[in-house]
Design a protein around this motif. Structure first.
Motif, PDB file in Angstrom:
ATOM      1  N   PHE A   7       0.837  -1.208   0.000  1.00  0.00           N
ATOM      2  CA  PHE A   7       0.000   0.000   0.000  1.00  0.00           C
ATOM      3  C   PHE A   7       0.868   1.253   0.000  1.00  0.00           C
ATOM      4  N   SER A  46      -4.418  10.462   7.013  1.00  0.00           N
ATOM      5  CA  SER A  46      -4.564   9.404   8.028  1.00  0.00           C
ATOM      6  C   SER A  46      -3.514   8.329   7.795  1.00  0.00           C
ATOM      7  N   THR A  47      -3.361   7.948   6.536  1.00  0.00           N
ATOM      8  CA  THR A  47      -2.383   6.917   6.185  1.00  0.00           C
ATOM      9  C   THR A  47      -0.972   7.387   6.508  1.00  0.00           C
ATOM     10  N   ASP A  50      -0.483   7.271  10.306  1.00  0.00           N
ATOM     11  CA  ASP A  50      -0.373   5.880  10.769  1.00  0.00           C
ATOM     12  C   ASP A  50       1.031   5.341  10.470  1.00  0.00           C
TER      13      ASP A  50
ATOM     14  N   HIS B  50      -3.830  -2.538   5.271  1.00  0.00           N
ATOM     15  CA  HIS B  50      -3.133  -1.410   5.894  1.00  0.00           C
ATOM     16  C   HIS B  50      -4.102  -0.551   6.707  1.00  0.00           C
ATOM     17  N   GLY B  51      -3.645  -0.114   7.874  1.00  0.00           N
ATOM     18  CA  GLY B  51      -4.494   0.723   8.735  1.00  0.00           C
ATOM     19  C   GLY B  51      -4.953   2.001   8.056  1.00  0.00           C
ATOM     20  N   GLY B  52      -4.162   2.497   7.135  1.00  0.00           N
ATOM     21  CA  GLY B  52      -4.561   3.694   6.411  1.00  0.00           C
ATOM     22  C   GLY B  52      -5.776   3.461   5.535  1.00  0.00           C
ATOM     23  N   VAL B  53      -5.953   2.222   5.096  1.00  0.00           N
ATOM     24  CA  VAL B  53      -7.135   1.888   4.282  1.00  0.00           C
ATOM     25  C   VAL B  53      -8.383   1.873   5.167  1.00  0.00           C
ATOM     26  N   ALA B  55      -8.869   3.657   7.829  1.00  0.00           N
ATOM     27  CA  ALA B  55      -9.208   5.055   8.127  1.00  0.00           C
ATOM     28  C   ALA B  55      -9.797   5.750   6.903  1.00  0.00           C
TER      29      ALA B  55
END
Lengths: 131, 133
Positions: A7, A46-47, A50, B50-53, B55
């Motif tokens: 990602f 946000s990504t 994080d 992924h944590g960004g996804v 959010a």
């Protein structure tokens, strides 16, 4: 710092350590990661937060982490990139670490700020660091 | 005032929406279902979503729920995410609902679930309505 995630690459982030060994995350904006009206999706910041908070904790502790909570404030979502992000550790207690991070625009104005709670994983789970 | 179809279209025309791979499965007034087929390009270094996804998806579904109801553009001011479980493969689903609506400020909350109904993440966000005057 360990290898970068799928990602991370898909969005187009870049990451390096500065002279003070801080994790610096950069996002050179491209049209494909913007909204239809040209603004920056809040999810992008946000990504960034994080990744940069998690990476900073990973760099300090030399252990992998997973995100438990993220609280983010967005100040300006108009396109003023490229963006740079950095973070710092504010507290650690056992397996729980709290960090904060900011995203700055090309004029070094803070456009987003976040704090997060991260859980430290066993060192053998994965290599340290995250993205 | 934009029609419901125009609001939906504006989300679907977002390059970022397409870049991540979101699909709008339901778009009614105040009732939105956002679907994401999980692709490996969305994974973190642990091989999970992924944590960004998470959010990004919660932020989107909250904005969609608000705009479907108010028909007014909005911008995110704050988002507080709680991550409950990792996701890997299949599809995930996001829903959102308004919990307080003022003239300029709206607060909404949303949740993310996998195909079995297991809750993966919850978020609450505050949005500013961009009114013309």
């Amino acid at each position: 710092m360990r290898d970068f995630s799928a990602f991370f690459a898909h969005i187009g982030f870049h990451k390096h350590l500065d002279e003070e060994q801080r994790v610096i995350l950069e996002l050179p904006l491209t049209a494909e990661v913007l909204n239809e009206d040209g603004t920056v999706p809040a999810g992008l910041f946000s990504t960034m937060l994080d990744i940069v908070i998690g990476s900073t904790i990973g760099e300090v502790l030399q252990q992998p982490t997973s995100t438990v909570n993220l609280n983010m404030n967005y100040f300006d979502l108009s396109d003023k990139g490229p963006y740079t992000s950095y973070a710092w550790v504010t507290h650690q207690s056992g397996k729980i670490v709290i960090g904060e991070g900011v995203v700055e625009d090309s004029d070094q104005r803070v456009v987003a700020k976040g704090s997060g709670t991260f859980k430290v994983l066993a060192a053998e789970t994965k290599e340290k660091g995250r993205s | 005032m934009q029609s419901l179809e125009e609001v939906q279209k504006s989300f679907e025309e977002s390059p970022f929406f397409d870049h991540v791979g979101f699909v709008i499965s339901r778009f009614n007034e105040g009732d939105v279902l956002l679907t994401l087929p999980i692709h490996e390009r969305l994974y973190n270094v642990n091989g999970t979503l992924h944590g960004g996804v998470h959010a990004t998806m919660i932020d989107l579904v909250l904005g969609m729920a608000i705009r479907s109801k108010t028909r007014t553009r909005c911008t995110t001011m704050n988002l507080n995410m709680n991550y409950l479980a990792p996701a890997q493969g299949g599809e995930i689903y996001a829903t959102g609902k308004i919990i307080q609506e003022g003239y300029k400020i709206v607060t909404a909350e949303g949740e993310l679930r996998d195909q079995s109904g297991k809750m993966l993440a919850k978020g609450i966000g505050t949005f500013k309505l961009i009114r013309d005057e």
